[in-house]
Design a protein around this motif. Structure first.
Motif, PDB file in Angstrom:
ATOM      1  N   ASP A 174       0.850  -1.187   0.000  1.00  0.00           N
ATOM      2  CA  ASP A 174       0.000   0.000   0.000  1.00  0.00           C
ATOM      3  C   ASP A 174       0.889   1.242   0.000  1.00  0.00           C
ATOM      4  O   ASP A 174       1.599   1.510   0.969  1.00  0.00           O
ATOM      5  N   PHE A 175       0.836   1.997  -1.104  1.00  0.00           N
ATOM      6  CA  PHE A 175       1.590   3.244  -1.236  1.00  0.00           C
ATOM      7  C   PHE A 175       0.679   4.466  -1.056  1.00  0.00           C
ATOM      8  O   PHE A 175       0.870   5.495  -1.688  1.00  0.00           O
ATOM      9  N   GLY A 176      -0.322   4.347  -0.200  1.00  0.00           N
ATOM     10  CA  GLY A 176      -1.199   5.474   0.121  1.00  0.00           C
ATOM     11  C   GLY A 176      -1.986   5.936  -1.094  1.00  0.00           C
ATOM     12  O   GLY A 176      -2.614   5.122  -1.774  1.00  0.00           O
ATOM     13  N   GLU A 177      -1.933   7.234  -1.377  1.00  0.00           N
ATOM     14  CA  GLU A 177      -2.682   7.820  -2.492  1.00  0.00           C
ATOM     15  C   GLU A 177      -2.257   7.239  -3.837  1.00  0.00           C
ATOM     16  O   GLU A 177      -2.991   7.333  -4.817  1.00  0.00           O
ATOM     17  N   LEU A 178      -1.080   6.621  -3.908  1.00  0.00           N
ATOM     18  CA  LEU A 178      -0.578   6.035  -5.150  1.00  0.00           C
ATOM     19  C   LEU A 178      -1.152   4.641  -5.392  1.00  0.00           C
ATOM     20  O   LEU A 178      -0.926   4.057  -6.446  1.00  0.00           O
ATOM     21  N   GLY A 179      -1.855   4.104  -4.403  1.00  0.00           N
ATOM     22  CA  GLY A 179      -2.530   2.821  -4.552  1.00  0.00           C
ATOM     23  C   GLY A 179      -1.714   1.631  -4.077  1.00  0.00           C
ATOM     24  O   GLY A 179      -0.594   1.768  -3.595  1.00  0.00           O
ATOM     25  N   ILE A 180      -2.330   0.464  -4.238  1.00  0.00           N
ATOM     26  CA  ILE A 180      -1.682  -0.798  -3.886  1.00  0.00           C
ATOM     27  C   ILE A 180      -1.003  -1.328  -5.138  1.00  0.00           C
ATOM     28  O   ILE A 180      -1.617  -1.420  -6.200  1.00  0.00           O
ATOM     29  N   LYS A 181       0.280  -1.653  -4.993  1.00  0.00           N
ATOM     30  CA  LYS A 181       1.073  -2.138  -6.120  1.00  0.00           C
ATOM     31  C   LYS A 181       1.665  -3.497  -5.764  1.00  0.00           C
ATOM     32  O   LYS A 181       1.875  -3.818  -4.596  1.00  0.00           O
TER      33      LYS A 181
END
Length: 114
Positions: A41-48
């Motif tokens: 989970d990279f916050g506002e950048l989404g889950i990668k």
């Protein structure tokens, strides 16, 4: 010792080193070398998603909730049937096994290394 190529500040600023929290980790039996599949989970950048050859020092259950540093602006990379969306960062120990790079204290997911 090999001479390092110097880069400019502009070069460094192009690298998106971000903090994320591992929310899922699973075995990756199709990998050529022992590895795990990670969801971060990279916050506002989404889950990668990515894979990481970190099986020597880490268990699946021990990875959940751990913050790691990833390079998130590389092109996606096909690894067998799996698509890697970022590069997990770490350092090789004396045996060549990877130790994850991480932060000393918890910081917000998506924070950029400055």
């Amino acid at each position: 010792m090999k001479m390092m190529q110097q880069i400019s500040w502009d070069d460094f600023e192009k690298v998106e080193l971000r903090i994320g929290t591992i929310v899922d980790a699973m075995k990756f039996p199709d990998a050529r070398r022992p590895a795990y599949k990670l969801k971060v989970d990279f916050g506002e950048l989404g889950i990668k998603t990515s894979s990481a050859q970190i099986t020597k020092h880490y268990t699946l259950s021990g990875l959940i909730g751990r913050q790691i540093i990833g390079v998130i602006n590389f092109p996606k990379k096909q690894i067998g049937k799996f698509m890697s969306e970022f590069l997990v960062t770490g350092f090789a120990d004396e045996n060549g096994d990877i130790v994850l790079s991480a932060v000393e204290r918890k910081v917000p997911n998506g924070s950029k290394l400055v």
